[in-house]
Design a protein around this motif. Structure first.
Motif, PDB file in Angstrom:
ATOM      1  N   LYS A 120       1.837 -49.135  45.784  1.00 42.36           N
ATOM      2  CA  LYS A 120       1.292 -47.836  46.195  1.00 42.36           C
ATOM      3  C   LYS A 120       2.369 -46.793  46.475  1.00 42.36           C
ATOM      4  O   LYS A 120       2.172 -45.599  46.224  1.00 42.36           O
ATOM      5  CB  LYS A 120       0.404 -48.014  47.422  1.00 42.36           C
ATOM      6  CG  LYS A 120      -0.898 -48.769  47.151  1.00 42.36           C
ATOM      7  CD  LYS A 120      -1.731 -48.906  48.410  1.00 42.36           C
ATOM      8  CE  LYS A 120      -3.013 -49.685  48.132  1.00 42.36           C
ATOM      9  NZ  LYS A 120      -3.827 -49.863  49.364  1.00 42.36           N
ATOM     10  N   LEU A 121       3.500 -47.226  47.022  1.00 42.16           N
ATOM     11  CA  LEU A 121       4.535 -46.261  47.385  1.00 42.16           C
ATOM     12  C   LEU A 121       5.475 -45.908  46.240  1.00 42.16           C
ATOM     13  O   LEU A 121       6.355 -45.064  46.396  1.00 42.16           O
ATOM     14  CB  LEU A 121       5.349 -46.787  48.574  1.00 42.16           C
ATOM     15  CG  LEU A 121       4.613 -46.890  49.910  1.00 42.16           C
ATOM     16  CD1 LEU A 121       5.577 -47.221  51.038  1.00 42.16           C
ATOM     17  CD2 LEU A 121       3.867 -45.603  50.227  1.00 42.16           C
ATOM     18  N   VAL A 122       5.310 -46.553  45.085  1.00 40.01           N
ATOM     19  CA  VAL A 122       6.105 -46.185  43.904  1.00 40.01           C
ATOM     20  C   VAL A 122       5.398 -45.027  43.210  1.00 40.01           C
ATOM     21  O   VAL A 122       4.314 -45.184  42.655  1.00 40.01           O
ATOM     22  CB  VAL A 122       6.280 -47.383  42.951  1.00 40.01           C
ATOM     23  CG1 VAL A 122       6.948 -46.939  41.650  1.00 40.01           C
ATOM     24  CG2 VAL A 122       7.108 -48.473  43.621  1.00 40.01           C
ATOM     25  N   ASP A 123       5.998 -43.853  43.262  1.00 43.54           N
ATOM     26  CA  ASP A 123       5.373 -42.624  42.763  1.00 43.54           C
ATOM     27  C   ASP A 123       5.987 -42.241  41.416  1.00 43.54           C
ATOM     28  O   ASP A 123       6.956 -41.487  41.336  1.00 43.54           O
ATOM     29  CB  ASP A 123       5.578 -41.505  43.789  1.00 43.54           C
ATOM     30  CG  ASP A 123       4.648 -40.323  43.552  1.00 43.54           C
ATOM     31  OD1 ASP A 123       4.262 -40.106  42.381  1.00 43.54           O
ATOM     32  OD2 ASP A 123       4.323 -39.621  44.528  1.00 43.54           O
ATOM     33  N   VAL A 124       5.410 -42.779  40.365  1.00 43.44           N
ATOM     34  CA  VAL A 124       5.934 -42.546  39.015  1.00 43.44           C
ATOM     35  C   VAL A 124       5.857 -41.072  38.637  1.00 43.44           C
ATOM     36  O   VAL A 124       6.780 -40.527  38.018  1.00 43.44           O
ATOM     37  CB  VAL A 124       5.177 -43.415  37.986  1.00 43.44           C
ATOM     38  CG1 VAL A 124       5.670 -43.107  36.567  1.00 43.44           C
ATOM     39  CG2 VAL A 124       5.360 -44.891  38.285  1.00 43.44           C
ATOM     40  N   ASP A 125       4.781 -40.407  39.027  1.00 39.66           N
ATOM     41  CA  ASP A 125       4.613 -38.997  38.644  1.00 39.66           C
ATOM     42  C   ASP A 125       5.720 -38.117  39.225  1.00 39.66           C
ATOM     43  O   ASP A 125       6.277 -37.265  38.538  1.00 39.66           O
ATOM     44  CB  ASP A 125       3.246 -38.484  39.117  1.00 39.66           C
ATOM     45  CG  ASP A 125       2.092 -39.115  38.345  1.00 39.66           C
ATOM     46  OD1 ASP A 125       2.327 -39.576  37.211  1.00 39.66           O
ATOM     47  OD2 ASP A 125       0.972 -39.164  38.884  1.00 39.66           O
ATOM     48  N   VAL A 126       6.043 -38.330  40.489  1.00 39.07           N
ATOM     49  CA  VAL A 126       7.066 -37.490  41.117  1.00 39.07           C
ATOM     50  C   VAL A 126       8.462 -37.846  40.595  1.00 39.07           C
ATOM     51  O   VAL A 126       9.327 -36.971  40.465  1.00 39.07           O
ATOM     52  CB  VAL A 126       6.995 -37.586  42.656  1.00 39.07           C
ATOM     53  CG1 VAL A 126       7.570 -38.905  43.162  1.00 39.07           C
ATOM     54  CG2 VAL A 126       7.722 -36.431  43.319  1.00 39.07           C
ATOM     55  N   TYR A 176      11.915 -44.445  53.711  1.00 39.05           N
ATOM     56  CA  TYR A 176      10.777 -44.044  52.879  1.00 39.05           C
ATOM     57  C   TYR A 176       9.529 -44.842  53.219  1.00 39.05           C
ATOM     58  O   TYR A 176       8.431 -44.284  53.384  1.00 39.05           O
ATOM     59  CB  TYR A 176      11.147 -44.211  51.405  1.00 39.05           C
ATOM     60  CG  TYR A 176      10.035 -43.881  50.441  1.00 39.05           C
ATOM     61  CD1 TYR A 176       9.541 -42.590  50.342  1.00 39.05           C
ATOM     62  CD2 TYR A 176       9.481 -44.861  49.621  1.00 39.05           C
ATOM     63  CE1 TYR A 176       8.521 -42.276  49.443  1.00 39.05           C
ATOM     64  CE2 TYR A 176       8.473 -44.566  48.724  1.00 39.05           C
ATOM     65  CZ  TYR A 176       7.990 -43.269  48.644  1.00 39.05           C
ATOM     66  OH  TYR A 176       6.978 -42.967  47.767  1.00 39.05           O
ATOM     67  N   HIS A 220       5.706 -43.585  55.373  1.00 38.69           N
ATOM     68  CA  HIS A 220       4.346 -43.701  54.846  1.00 38.69           C
ATOM     69  C   HIS A 220       3.546 -44.834  55.478  1.00 38.69           C
ATOM     70  O   HIS A 220       2.308 -44.762  55.546  1.00 38.69           O
ATOM     71  CB  HIS A 220       4.387 -43.885  53.319  1.00 38.69           C
ATOM     72  CG  HIS A 220       4.914 -42.687  52.592  1.00 38.69           C
ATOM     73  ND1 HIS A 220       6.268 -42.480  52.378  1.00 38.69           N
ATOM     74  CD2 HIS A 220       4.289 -41.618  52.058  1.00 38.69           C
ATOM     75  CE1 HIS A 220       6.439 -41.337  51.719  1.00 38.69           C
ATOM     76  NE2 HIS A 220       5.256 -40.805  51.510  1.00 38.69           N
ATOM     77  N   SER A 263      11.609 -42.926  44.283  1.00 42.02           N
ATOM     78  CA  SER A 263      10.443 -42.231  44.851  1.00 42.02           C
ATOM     79  C   SER A 263      10.873 -41.411  46.064  1.00 42.02           C
ATOM     80  O   SER A 263      10.479 -40.239  46.222  1.00 42.02           O
ATOM     81  CB  SER A 263       9.370 -43.248  45.260  1.00 42.02           C
ATOM     82  OG  SER A 263       8.907 -43.984  44.150  1.00 42.02           O
ATOM     83  N   HIS A 264      11.683 -42.014  46.921  1.00 45.85           N
ATOM     84  CA  HIS A 264      12.184 -41.349  48.119  1.00 45.85           C
ATOM     85  C   HIS A 264      13.025 -40.130  47.754  1.00 45.85           C
ATOM     86  O   HIS A 264      12.837 -39.031  48.298  1.00 45.85           O
ATOM     87  CB  HIS A 264      13.031 -42.370  48.894  1.00 45.85           C
ATOM     88  CG  HIS A 264      13.516 -41.911  50.236  1.00 45.85           C
ATOM     89  ND1 HIS A 264      12.797 -41.067  51.046  1.00 45.85           N
ATOM     90  CD2 HIS A 264      14.673 -42.192  50.912  1.00 45.85           C
ATOM     91  CE1 HIS A 264      13.478 -40.854  52.178  1.00 45.85           C
ATOM     92  NE2 HIS A 264      14.623 -41.519  52.102  1.00 45.85           N
ATOM     93  N   HIS A 287      10.949 -37.227  46.326  1.00 42.15           N
ATOM     94  CA  HIS A 287      10.192 -36.515  47.366  1.00 42.15           C
ATOM     95  C   HIS A 287      11.117 -35.672  48.246  1.00 42.15           C
ATOM     96  O   HIS A 287      10.755 -34.576  48.665  1.00 42.15           O
ATOM     97  CB  HIS A 287       9.427 -37.509  48.230  1.00 42.15           C
ATOM     98  CG  HIS A 287       8.131 -37.962  47.632  1.00 42.15           C
ATOM     99  ND1 HIS A 287       7.018 -37.156  47.571  1.00 42.15           N
ATOM    100  CD2 HIS A 287       7.777 -39.145  47.046  1.00 42.15           C
ATOM    101  CE1 HIS A 287       6.027 -37.814  46.983  1.00 42.15           C
ATOM    102  NE2 HIS A 287       6.464 -39.019  46.657  1.00 42.15           N
TER     103      HIS A 287
END
Length: 463
Positions: free
Chosen positions: A170-176, A278, A282, A357-358, A361
């Motif tokens: 869940k905390l891996v934000d591929v889009d960002v 990170y 969250h 991801s961190h 962001h």
């Protein structure tokens, strides 16, 4: 030649006479002992054991000896071939296997290899279980399968499954990460990282990758332990390219070192600190590292109003403490990130995905992110003693001398001063006491370490 038998596995240099190195005869003995242990202590109905290896020159030879021995013991082998340590750990659970063996000597040089032993959860055997395996190996009381019950072997590749498991966190934000358009440099020391790290980065949306040493042939181009003095090539690459961040992994990809955009070391101790920052932002919760890891993790954890706990040195000790305290993140200061949402094992793939991801962001440079954390420096020294010295007695005397401070004795003796600490541990293989110390400057860290070392020397001279 060297052969080291310990509760955490069997490691040694390849070749030599039986009992002097990690040769086929000794490999058969220890694998047979492990198989006997698994058969006597099975927690599920599986007859499978997973085998994975790094890209060491001796890997293929070891793989054939190990898989053949397991088949001879009546187990079905799932051979996942070239695979990272965390990939093998995950494969054990995905296969619902009875256990697993990883063929890797981690950061040791090319002449070394090892048998790392897993339980049915894809986690390393604990101390008591490791002792059982060593005892069985000494007795050589093995029963091999008859011709009708020899195990079968199947070949599978779990690299893509591991990468997908990372992407699913869940905390891996591929889009960002993709939107940040990072340029990334990597050094995979010519081992299995060369297979998996480029694939992971592409799956995370990284389009520009500058590669160093990604051919998995086991010919390490530099000392494979990811320490600053061994990473001059990627530091130079950071200065001669427009890379935003550099990632370095050890041969089995469970440790992660990070390089800032200016070629400076982020610091292995701070890999876990940044990832924990990170995760805690969250999902607030407890954290764990070992006694020799930086106090920075404690500081960051407390800044979120959460609780930090220390474990004895060793991955199995850290994971045990993490489970006991329901930690949301933990690991070791050598760049080992353990994220329970994935699995209870050090995993550089998870570390890379969470760090990117961190960073995405935060929208800052890696050097700026590093500067945002508490500044600490660790000095590593040792006191050499004569074999007749009672090390335990000296450590007890140290504990008593510094009793006015916060002293922990679950693994040697750690003295927590208000603004620094010193951790003393005896070596299991030689008459020395390892002395780790940390403070806000390297000079302070070295000074407090030397101060305690002088006390050790005074005590030893009286014995």
């Amino acid at each position: 030649m060297t052969l080291i038998k310990s509760i955490s596995g069997i490691r040694g240099t390849i070749g030599g006479r039986a009992g002097d190195g990690l040769n086929p005869l000794d490999t058969v003995k220890f694998v047979s002992a492990y198989a006997t242990f698994i058969r006597s202590n099975k927690k599920n109905d599986s007859n499978k054991i997973v085998v994975g290896r790094d890209a060491r020159i001796s890997g293929k030879m070891m793989e054939q000896v190990v898989t053949g021995t397991l088949m001879g013991m009546g187990f079905d082998v799932v051979n996942i071939g070239l695979a990272t340590t965390p990939t093998t750990e995950l494969a054990v659970t995905m296969e619902k296997a009875a256990g697993g063996i990883i063929l890797t000597a981690s950061h040791n040089p090319r002449q070394w290899n090892a048998l790392k032993l897993l339980n049915e959860r894809g986690e390393f055997l604990n101390a008591a279980e490791g002792e059982d395996v060593l005892r069985m190996a000494e007795s050589e009381d093995f029963e091999f399968a008859n011709v009708d019950h020899i195990g079968k072997i199947s070949d599978k590749d779990y690299t893509d499954a591991h990468i997908q498991a990372v992407l699913d966190l869940k905390l891996v934000d591929v889009d960002v990460i993709r939107a940040a358009d990072f340029e990334v440099a990597i050094d995979c020391v010519n081992s299995v990282g060369g297979i998996v790290i480029p694939k992971l980065l592409k799956a995370l949306g990284v389009k520009k990758i500058n590669e160093l040493y990604v051919t998995p042939n086991g010919e390490f181009p530099h000392n494979p332990e990811p320490l600053p003095e061994h990473l001059k090539d990627i530091a130079t690459m950071m200065k001669t390219t427009s890379s935003d961040v550099g990632f370095v992994v050890d041969p089995d990809v469970d440790r992660l070192a990070i390089i800032s955009e200016n070629g400076d070391m982020f610091g292995e101790e701070y890999t876990l600190v940044a990832v924990a920052d990170y995760v805690l932002k969250h999902t607030p919760g407890n954290t764990v590292s070992n006694l020799s890891s930086s106090r920075a993790l404690r500081d960051v954890t407390r800044s979120y109003g959460c609780e930090y706990n220390a474990a004895a040195v060793g991955e199995v000790n850290v994971t045990t403490k993490m489970k006991a305290t329901n930690a949301v993140i933990g690991g070791e200061g050598n760049g080992g990130v353990i994220y329970p949402e994935s699995h209870y094992g050090r995993d550089a793939l998870v570390g890379i995905a969470l760090f990117l991801s961190h960073l995405a962001h935060k929208k800052m440079k890696v050097s700026e992110l590093r500067a945002s954390y508490p500044q600490y420096f660790i000095a590593k020294q040792k006191v050499e003693l004569t074999p007749d010295i009672d090390v335990d007695a000296i450590l007890l005397a140290i504990k008593e001398k510094y009793s006015q401070y916060d002293v922990t004795d679950i693994d040697g003796v750690k003295i927590d001063f208000p603004d620094k600490w010193v951790h003393l541990r005896k070596s299991n293989t030689e008459p020395i006491i390892r002395v780790y110390s940390e403070a806000h400057t390297m000079q302070e860290a070295e000074d407090i370490g030397m101060q305690v070392m002088d006390v050790v020397k005074q005590l030893s001279s009286r014995k």
